[in-house]
Enzyme design. Structure first.
Site, mmCIF file in Angstrom:
data_model
loop_
_atom_site.group_PDB
_atom_site.id
_atom_site.type_symbol
_atom_site.label_atom_id
_atom_site.label_comp_id
_atom_site.label_asym_id
_atom_site.label_seq_id
_atom_site.Cartn_x
_atom_site.Cartn_y
_atom_site.Cartn_z
ATOM 1 N N CYS A 291 46.542 24.734 -18.044
ATOM 2 C CA CYS A 291 46.970 23.868 -19.250
ATOM 3 C C CYS A 291 46.215 23.209 -20.598
ATOM 4 O O CYS A 291 45.089 23.052 -20.554
ATOM 5 C CB CYS A 291 47.868 22.865 -18.373
ATOM 6 S SG CYS A 291 48.202 23.024 -16.897
ATOM 7 N N CYS B 268 43.748 20.644 -21.257
ATOM 8 C CA CYS B 268 42.952 19.801 -19.425
ATOM 9 C C CYS B 268 41.654 20.717 -20.450
ATOM 10 O O CYS B 268 41.755 21.802 -20.127
ATOM 11 C CB CYS B 268 43.593 20.350 -18.277
ATOM 12 S SG CYS B 268 41.959 20.036 -16.938
HETATM 13 N N1 SAH Z 1 45.675 20.862 -10.947
HETATM 14 C C1 SAH Z 1 46.279 19.831 -10.421
HETATM 15 C C2 SAH Z 1 45.235 18.597 -10.302
HETATM 16 C C3 SAH Z 1 44.285 18.430 -11.858
HETATM 17 S S1 SAH Z 1 43.189 16.745 -12.535
HETATM 18 C C4 SAH Z 1 47.316 19.059 -11.208
HETATM 19 O O1 SAH Z 1 47.324 19.954 -12.085
HETATM 20 O O2 SAH Z 1 48.045 18.025 -11.188
HETATM 21 C C5 SAH Z 1 44.348 15.771 -11.678
HETATM 22 C C6 SAH Z 1 45.328 15.356 -13.589
HETATM 23 O O3 SAH Z 1 45.129 14.854 -14.850
HETATM 24 C C7 SAH Z 1 46.466 16.174 -13.977
HETATM 25 O O4 SAH Z 1 47.957 15.304 -13.937
HETATM 26 C C8 SAH Z 1 46.432 16.825 -14.891
HETATM 27 O O5 SAH Z 1 47.447 16.857 -15.837
HETATM 28 C C9 SAH Z 1 46.021 15.194 -15.907
HETATM 29 N N2 SAH Z 1 44.956 15.807 -16.823
HETATM 30 C C10 SAH Z 1 44.667 17.206 -17.353
HETATM 31 N N3 SAH Z 1 44.042 17.341 -18.303
HETATM 32 C C11 SAH Z 1 44.500 15.906 -19.272
HETATM 33 C C12 SAH Z 1 44.086 15.045 -20.448
HETATM 34 N N4 SAH Z 1 43.192 15.722 -20.915
HETATM 35 N N5 SAH Z 1 44.215 13.997 -20.662
HETATM 36 C C13 SAH Z 1 44.835 13.199 -19.286
HETATM 37 N N6 SAH Z 1 44.965 13.885 -18.010
HETATM 38 C C14 SAH Z 1 45.634 14.981 -17.789
#
Ligand code: SAH
Length: 401
Positions: A161, A164
């Site tokens: 993603c 992230c």
């Molecule tokens: N792989 C799992 C866990 C990831 S982390 C998942 O995708 O759900 C948990 C949350 O943080 C997820 O909803 C993810 O999309 C979100 N997240 C990722 N990067 C982020 C960012 N830069 N700012 C805020 N939330 C973020």
């Protein structure tokens, strides 16, 4: 003009897209976005640890070295209730065999590399080195009425993603069941020693677990579920935690969500949706090339139907990308079309990640987004993300020394 561009225009807003900002979607040979469901090279797992095994399996392993079954229980108490693996402290074991027993049952899994604290010591980020040099992080947070630990389930992540930090690093390997659990035991030890917020709190421990650290938990299904079973197992077999206090968050691996619904362990379920329309989600969440918005929402709804547990929809609010009024309305429509009272939405202001050009939504836009969902009858709460100052907030875990 793309649908999202014309809708943004109608609202007098811009439509930012991940690709338009220079982010390049890595493509696979099949012409689809590249996703890594398994580690690239052949990787090995750490040696077997007590926490990988059920109580009966622990007894069987001890029998191999000529020890009676009741020792399994004693060792489990040391680990899951006293948070110790130090043979010198295990005075109920025969003195001449302590070191050997500890070697067999407690190979060192997590070595602390770094500890960063913020919020007056109420939020701590741990950086751990694993047996093969891989680095992972976990984040411990004290709230007024609970202690929550955000844990990792994989070294890196293969879901790619763009917003992230973990997703940008790729996947090294799955974490073992015991590596996942040891994050909790280590955190409990720190709390018992008074390391979270100053005072010594011998009775306190982690009550809430969120699988929101590094990795996609449902891509490491077997080991993650094994860890969950051990979290909820009564002490001393496990940690005796409540399933409701455990949240499994996924990017939307539909078959695994459906499997999770059949496990009979009513954990809290969270879906990282981030966009209600495939046009945008295809670009924000590469796995949307496999399972579309409606399929992911159907699976989330099925989780609710099978378990009776209200599910969460996570939605990172990114300025001019996914925070338009029409998207709030479309999300509400899609959720309400499946039923009422089964879901709540958890918007998360985007946390900054290295090299990313995107920012979080403006406060008035955020407020309107929430308002539109609430007005449509969808309970919505903005997530209070902790640890931004120490790169420990959602999406910031990159595990660098
Ligand atoms: N792989 C799992 C866990 C990831 S982390 C998942 O995708 O759900 C948990 C949350 O943080 C997820 O909803 C993810 O999309 C979100 N997240 C990722 N990067 C982020 C960012 N830069 N700012 C805020 N939330 C973020």
């Amino acid at each position: 003009m793309r649908i999202s561009e014309s809708r943004a225009k109608a609202e007098g807003r811009a439509q930012v897209r991940p690709t338009a900002e220079g982010w390049k979607q890595a493509m696979g040979e099949d012409g689809r976005p590249q996703l890594q469901f398994t580690a690239k090279a052949r990787v090995s797992q750490p040696p077997v640890h007590l926490a990988d095994l059920t109580l009966a399996e622990r007894a069987a392993k001890l029998k191999e070295i000529g020890l009676p079954a009741f020792r399994a229980k004693q060792l489990s108490v040391h680990y899951f209730q006293h948070y110790t693996t130090d043979p010198e402290l295990m005075s109920d074991l025969p003195k001449d065999r302590r070191a050997e027993i500890a070697e067999v049952m407690f190979p060192k899994l997590l070595t602390e590399v770094k500890r960063l604290a913020t919020d007056d010591g109420r939020t701590i980020k741990f950086l751990w080195r694993l047996f093969d040099g891989s680095l992972v992080e976990s984040v411990l947070m004290r709230y007024s009425n609970r202690i929550t630990l955000c844990i990792s389930s994989q070294c890196g992540c293969g879901m790619n993603c763009p917003f992230c930090a973990t997703g940008q690093a790729g996947l090294t390997r799955n974490m073992s069941t015991a590596e996942i659990l040891d994050q909790i035991v280590q955190a409990n030890r720190v709390i018992a020693e008074g390391g979270l917020g100053g005072q010594k709190h011998p009775e306190e421990r982690v009550g809430n677990i969120v699988f929101m650290g590094m990795g996609e938990p449902l891509a490491n299904y077997k080991r993650v579920m094994n860890a969950v079973h051990r979290m909820v197992a009564d002490a001393p077999e496990g940690l005796g935690m409540s399933a409701r206090g455990i949240t499994v968050s996924t990017v939307g691996l539909v078959p695994a969500i459906n499997k999770l619904a059949e496990e009979g362990v009513p954990v809290t379920f969270a879906l990282s949706l981030h966009a209600p329309d495939d046009e945008l989600r295809d670009e924000m969440i590469p796995v949307n090339s496999k399972w579309k918005v409606d399929e992911a929402l159907d699976a989330a709804f099925n989780y609710y139907v099978k378990t009776g547990r209200r599910v969460s929809i996570e939605y990172a609010l990114i300025k001019d990308m996914n925070d338009h009024g029409w998207r709030a309305d479309l999300l509400a429509r899609k959720l309400n079309a499946r039923g009422r009272g089964w879901v709540h939405v958890n918007p998360i202001p985007l946390n900054p990640t290295p090299g990313s050009v995107w920012t979080s939504s403006e406060p008035d836009v955020t407020a309107e987004f929430i308002d539109r969902l609430e007005s449509a009858g969808v309970p919505t709460t903005l997530r209070d993300t902790r640890g931004k100052e120490i790169d420990g907030a959602c999406g910031q875990l990159a595990a660098a020394e």
